[in-house]
Scaffold this motif. Structure first.
Motif, mmCIF file in Angstrom:
data_model
loop_
_atom_site.group_PDB
_atom_site.id
_atom_site.type_symbol
_atom_site.label_atom_id
_atom_site.label_comp_id
_atom_site.label_asym_id
_atom_site.label_seq_id
_atom_site.Cartn_x
_atom_site.Cartn_y
_atom_site.Cartn_z
ATOM 1 N N ALA A 155 0.838 -1.209 0.000
ATOM 2 C CA ALA A 155 0.000 0.000 0.000
ATOM 3 C C ALA A 155 0.866 1.250 0.000
ATOM 4 O O ALA A 155 0.564 2.226 -0.694
ATOM 5 N N ARG A 156 1.953 1.228 0.754
ATOM 6 C CA ARG A 156 2.859 2.376 0.778
ATOM 7 C C ARG A 156 3.560 2.564 -0.563
ATOM 8 O O ARG A 156 3.737 3.689 -1.030
ATOM 9 N N LEU A 157 3.953 1.473 -1.199
ATOM 10 C CA LEU A 157 4.583 1.569 -2.520
ATOM 11 C C LEU A 157 3.603 2.159 -3.535
ATOM 12 O O LEU A 157 3.992 2.966 -4.390
ATOM 13 N N ALA A 158 2.341 1.759 -3.456
ATOM 14 C CA ALA A 158 1.327 2.318 -4.359
ATOM 15 C C ALA A 158 1.170 3.817 -4.127
ATOM 16 O O ALA A 158 1.033 4.596 -5.079
ATOM 17 N N ALA A 159 1.198 4.237 -2.855
ATOM 18 C CA ALA A 159 1.094 5.669 -2.545
ATOM 19 C C ALA A 159 2.304 6.423 -3.094
ATOM 20 O O ALA A 159 2.167 7.547 -3.596
ATOM 21 N N GLU A 160 3.487 5.823 -3.012
ATOM 22 C CA GLU A 160 4.689 6.473 -3.542
ATOM 23 C C GLU A 160 4.606 6.620 -5.051
ATOM 24 O O GLU A 160 5.053 7.629 -5.609
ATOM 25 N N VAL A 161 4.038 5.629 -5.730
ATOM 26 C CA VAL A 161 3.853 5.724 -7.186
ATOM 27 C C VAL A 161 2.911 6.868 -7.526
ATOM 28 O O VAL A 161 3.172 7.667 -8.434
ATOM 29 N N ASP A 163 2.282 9.534 -5.679
ATOM 30 C CA ASP A 163 2.953 10.796 -5.366
ATOM 31 C C ASP A 163 3.957 11.169 -6.455
ATOM 32 O O ASP A 163 4.087 12.348 -6.814
ATOM 33 N N ALA A 164 4.676 10.177 -6.970
ATOM 34 C CA ALA A 164 5.647 10.442 -8.042
ATOM 35 C C ALA A 164 4.946 10.920 -9.300
ATOM 36 O O ALA A 164 5.445 11.821 -10.006
ATOM 37 N N GLN A 165 3.774 10.362 -9.603
ATOM 38 C CA GLN A 165 3.023 10.800 -10.780
ATOM 39 C C GLN A 165 2.534 12.236 -10.617
ATOM 40 O O GLN A 165 2.618 13.044 -11.547
ATOM 41 N N ARG A 166 2.059 12.559 -9.415
ATOM 42 C CA ARG A 166 1.601 13.929 -9.175
ATOM 43 C C ARG A 166 2.769 14.913 -9.274
ATOM 44 O O ARG A 166 2.605 16.023 -9.782
ATOM 45 N N ALA A 167 3.940 14.513 -8.762
ATOM 46 C CA ALA A 167 5.114 15.397 -8.824
ATOM 47 C C ALA A 167 5.531 15.678 -10.264
ATOM 48 O O ALA A 167 6.131 16.723 -10.546
ATOM 49 N N GLY A 169 3.368 16.001 -12.643
ATOM 50 C CA GLY A 169 2.245 16.665 -13.301
ATOM 51 C C GLY A 169 1.309 15.718 -14.012
ATOM 52 O O GLY A 169 0.523 16.144 -14.867
ATOM 53 N N VAL A 170 1.390 14.418 -13.667
ATOM 54 C CA VAL A 170 0.533 13.414 -14.297
ATOM 55 C C VAL A 170 -0.587 13.052 -13.340
ATOM 56 O O VAL A 170 -0.341 12.799 -12.150
ATOM 57 N N ARG A 171 -1.791 13.044 -13.843
ATOM 58 C CA ARG A 171 -2.927 12.680 -12.997
ATOM 59 C C ARG A 171 -2.904 11.180 -12.725
ATOM 60 O O ARG A 171 -2.909 10.373 -13.662
ATOM 61 N N PRO A 172 -2.837 10.757 -11.438
ATOM 62 C CA PRO A 172 -2.783 9.327 -11.123
ATOM 63 C C PRO A 172 -4.034 8.597 -11.604
ATOM 64 O O PRO A 172 -5.155 9.093 -11.497
ATOM 65 N N SER A 173 -3.822 7.423 -12.156
ATOM 66 C CA SER A 173 -4.930 6.573 -12.580
ATOM 67 C C SER A 173 -4.467 5.131 -12.547
ATOM 68 O O SER A 173 -3.261 4.847 -12.489
ATOM 69 N N LEU A 174 -5.419 4.223 -12.590
ATOM 70 C CA LEU A 174 -5.086 2.802 -12.530
ATOM 71 C C LEU A 174 -4.257 2.383 -13.731
ATOM 72 O O LEU A 174 -3.276 1.647 -13.601
ATOM 73 N N PRO A 180 4.190 1.032 -13.238
ATOM 74 C CA PRO A 180 5.186 1.445 -12.236
ATOM 75 C C PRO A 180 5.031 0.713 -10.910
ATOM 76 O O PRO A 180 6.031 0.346 -10.278
ATOM 77 N N PHE A 181 3.785 0.487 -10.501
ATOM 78 C CA PHE A 181 3.572 -0.227 -9.241
ATOM 79 C C PHE A 181 4.071 -1.662 -9.344
ATOM 80 O O PHE A 181 4.701 -2.188 -8.417
ATOM 81 N N LEU A 182 3.810 -2.308 -10.487
ATOM 82 C CA LEU A 182 4.280 -3.676 -10.679
ATOM 83 C C LEU A 182 5.804 -3.739 -10.610
ATOM 84 O O LEU A 182 6.374 -4.652 -10.003
ATOM 85 N N ILE A 183 6.466 -2.732 -11.192
ATOM 86 C CA ILE A 183 7.928 -2.703 -11.191
ATOM 87 C C ILE A 183 8.474 -2.565 -9.773
ATOM 88 O O ILE A 183 9.365 -3.307 -9.358
ATOM 89 N N VAL A 184 7.943 -1.596 -9.005
ATOM 90 C CA VAL A 184 8.461 -1.392 -7.645
ATOM 91 C C VAL A 184 8.094 -2.570 -6.742
ATOM 92 O O VAL A 184 8.860 -2.931 -5.835
ATOM 93 N N ALA A 185 6.913 -3.202 -6.981
ATOM 94 C CA ALA A 185 6.531 -4.364 -6.178
ATOM 95 C C ALA A 185 7.469 -5.542 -6.456
ATOM 96 O O ALA A 185 7.894 -6.235 -5.527
#
Length: 202
Positions: A155-161, A163-167, A169-174, A180-185
């Motif tokens: 869950a924390r890794l998903a939140a970091e993904v 946050d990185a998208q927002r930083a 300027g990309v609107r987070p979406s599934l 990216p989440f699959l890669i970090v997981a």
């Protein structure tokens, strides 16, 4: 292993890992055993709030962590509430969903207030008597500890993904966040596997 531990000096941090595990497990079981009625909703909502506020992480940090835990369970809330609302009605849907979420966030206090090493030692010690029937307490303790910490870590890794998208300027979406989440997981799984191999566990 990525730790969820949050330093603190409160009573829950000072409590030994073994009794703390039993204490939080009993609270979670008690919450889950409450009857399905409107009357128990304030109790199951208020108890986790009090526990997180008084856990010793600080009121602000405790509230933030509680919010993160609940947000990580949002799909559990949606699925549980929707299914029961259709088949059982509003009262069971709200009360049962509140009980499930409350029990899960109470258990979530264990990795937040307990170092992984202390958790491992406590579980291994508690499982010691099972060595007589062929159970390896060290391996079983590691399995249980990884199980307890994996969902909050993901869950924390998903939140970091997000946050990185927002930083960027990309609107987070599934669709944008899945890869990216699959890669970090998978990277986390590789790191965990390397850590286990380094300790001689395969």
């Amino acid at each position: 292993m990525l730790s969820l531990y949050r330093p603190g000096r409160g009573w829950l941090h000072r409590m030994p890992a073994g009794p703390k595990l039993v204490f939080l497990a009993l609270i979670a079981v008690a919450l889950a055993a409450l009857p399905s009625s409107w009357a128990i909703v304030p109790v199951v909502v208020g108890l986790p709030v009090v526990l997180y506020a008084c856990a010793g992480m600080g009121v602000l940090v405790g509230a933030t962590e509680l919010g993160r835990q609940v947000w990580a369970l949002r799909w559990v809330v949606v699925v549980t509430a929707a299914g029961q609302l259709i088949f059982l009605g509003p009262e069971p849907a709200v009360s049962n969903t509140a009980r499930v979420v409350a029990a899960l966030v109470v258990v979530g206090l264990l990795p937040l207030t307990t170092r992984v090493s202390a958790m491992l030692d406590a579980i291994e010690s508690g499982l010691g008597p099972l060595r007589r029937v062929g159970v390896d307490p060290a391996r079983a303790a590691l399995l249980l500890t990884v199980t307890v910490t994996t969902v909050p870590v993901l869950a924390r890794l998903a939140a970091e993904v997000r946050d990185a998208q927002r930083a960027r300027g990309v609107r987070p979406s599934l669709s944008r966040g899945a890869l990216p989440f699959l890669i970090v997981a998978l990277r986390h799984a590789d790191d965990l596997g390397d850590a286990l191999a380094a300790r001689g566990i395969r």
